[in-house]
Design a protein around this motif. Structure first.
Motif, PDB file in Angstrom:
ATOM      1  N   UNK A  89      25.123  34.159  60.177  1.00 13.82           N
ATOM      2  CA  UNK A  89      24.633  33.567  58.925  1.00 13.82           C
ATOM      3  C   UNK A  89      23.496  32.584  59.172  1.00 13.82           C
ATOM      4  N   UNK A  90      22.717  32.826  60.231  1.00 16.46           N
ATOM      5  CA  UNK A  90      21.623  31.907  60.591  1.00 16.46           C
ATOM      6  C   UNK A  90      20.376  32.152  59.755  1.00 16.46           C
ATOM      7  N   UNK A  91      19.474  31.174  59.755  1.00 20.55           N
ATOM      8  CA  UNK A  91      18.106  31.461  59.316  1.00 20.55           C
ATOM      9  C   UNK A  91      17.500  32.522  60.236  1.00 20.55           C
ATOM     10  N   UNK A  92      16.820  33.496  59.627  1.00 15.59           N
ATOM     11  CA  UNK A  92      16.252  34.614  60.370  1.00 15.59           C
ATOM     12  C   UNK A  92      14.765  34.707  60.086  1.00 15.59           C
ATOM     13  N   UNK A  93      13.996  35.099  61.106  1.00 18.22           N
ATOM     14  CA  UNK A  93      12.539  35.163  61.002  1.00 18.22           C
ATOM     15  C   UNK A  93      12.047  36.502  61.541  1.00 18.22           C
ATOM     16  N   UNK A  94      11.174  37.155  60.768  1.00 16.31           N
ATOM     17  CA  UNK A  94      10.519  38.385  61.202  1.00 16.31           C
ATOM     18  C   UNK A  94       9.165  38.024  61.805  1.00 16.31           C
TER      19      UNK A  94
END
Length: 389
Positions: free
Chosen positions: A250-255
């Protein structure tokens, strides 16, 4: 420092004082009362998550890799001492026996002393990595015990000859060691330490039976860092890897986004014809926002360069991404001449520093939320200059 411009020299004393205060503050936390150190929660980020980070955020790219060999505990440690808000620890690749280690690429001939080990000479081979032929030594052909016999070295000695002084000082850290280091540093400093790991070549490794996302999620769960407000941001150049992580944690995710004409390798493998240019349209950004919290574009997508390498006018990417509800952490600002836009270089020496402060100000003015940098000290000082204008 990193600039020769006359006005920077004029107030150099103030800059050094600011940097000194930042480093003293980081080191001084070690001597803080025990109650202060315990007040920081090393597992869950104090409950505020991304909102606890300053804007613009300074991300130590592979640590303080402008000063120490990248992806070593020494580089990570120095990044914190220089004031980095987050440390990119690290680029995650697997070993043959399934452990995750921190290396820029699975090929380690340029980042370790493996070539000096005659017992591993027979491991040198040529592989196809995301469509490119690569010759060298690969982490997936070594057990963790074997990799622990190697020492880290500077990857680009022509640009950073001073970093070669530290060749051999540190080994290859595992991701689990990084998670323990993060907790230790949070306790010692009395301040939450953030990390920003990346899954490297996830499609390639999944085909080898060494899927990265499940291993990352397992370790984060074991260390109590799989929650929304945990001090961890996860990133990948492959959107399907980010989507898989979304189902696991449930982390912040970055593309991460490379050049406009490039295609993520998972798109190539699946036959998806879209390029990065398609992903940074308002429609593409809206789709990314359905499963991620941010993008990590190359700096040229924020401000393109002309044929001579000079900065032109900013694109609408920052505005469009913010409208989609995404944060932007572009990569990578470096001090050395070859990496700076032509209008911020000074001379032609590849290891000479240019006017990185001027470059920071141009990029910060676009409204980016943070930036990856090999030189966290200059990033910290430029941020203070910019936000205090």
């Amino acid at each position: 420092m990193a600039t020769r411009e006359s006005n920077e020299q004029a107030d150099g004393t103030g800059r050094r004082a600011l940097l000194g205060a930042a480093v003293l503050g980081a080191g001084g936390a070690v001597l803080a009362p025990a109650g202060t150190a315990r007040a920081a929660d090393p597992r869950h980020g104090g409950g505020r998550g991304l909102r606890s980070l300053p804007v613009p955020t300074i991300v130590g790219h592979r640590g303080a890799s402008g000063y120490r060999p990248e992806h070593t505990l020494g580089a990570y440690q120095l990044a914190l001492d220089m004031g980095a808000d987050i440390v990119e620890a690290g680029d995650l690749v697997p070993t043959r026996d399934g452990h995750l280690v921190c290396r820029h690429e699975p090929e380690i001939g340029g980042t370790t002393d493996v070539a000096d080990h005659p017992e591993f000479a027979g491991r040198r081979t040529t592989k196809t990595l995301d469509g490119a032929s690569v010759t060298g030594w690969f982490t997936e052909d070594f057990t963790l015990a074997e990799l622990k016999r190697l020492r880290a070295v500077e990857r680009i000695p022509a640009n950073r000859p001073h970093n070669t002084l530290y060749d051999g000082r540190w080994g290859i850290p595992t991701f689990e060691e990084v998670l323990r280091w993060q907790d230790e540093q949070t306790r010692r400093r009395g301040k939450q330490v953030w990390i920003y790991p990346e899954t490297k070549h996830p499609t390639y490794f999944r085909r080898l039976g060494l899927g990265l996302e499940e291993r990352v999620a397992k370790l984060l769960r074991e260390h109590g860092k799989d929650r929304r407000n945990s001090p961890v941001i996860l990133q990948s150049f492959e959107p399907t890897s980010v989507q898989r992580l979304r189902r696991l944690v449930d982390h912040p995710l970055v593309v991460l986004l490379s050049g406009a004409g490039s295609r993520p390798w998972d798109f190539v493998e699946s036959g998806d014809p879209r390029t990065v240019a398609d992903l940074i349209t308002p429609e593409g950004l809206k789709e990314i926002a359905s499963y991620a919290q941010g993008i990590g574009p190359t700096l040229d997508l924020v401000i393109p360069r002309d044929a001579a390498g000079r900065l032109t006018e900013p694109t609408t990417l920052v505005r469009d991404a913010h409208r989609a509800g995404l944060i932007l952490h572009p990569y990578t600002l470096r001090n050395e001449n070859p990496f700076l836009p032509a209008d911020f270089r000074e001379g032609t020496d590849p290891d000479a520093y240019g006017d990185v402060f001027g470059a920071y100000r141009r990029y910060f003015a676009t409204g980016i939320d943070g930036v990856f940098t090999d030189n966290p000290d200059t990033g910290l000082l430029a941020r203070e200059d910019f936000v205090n204008d």
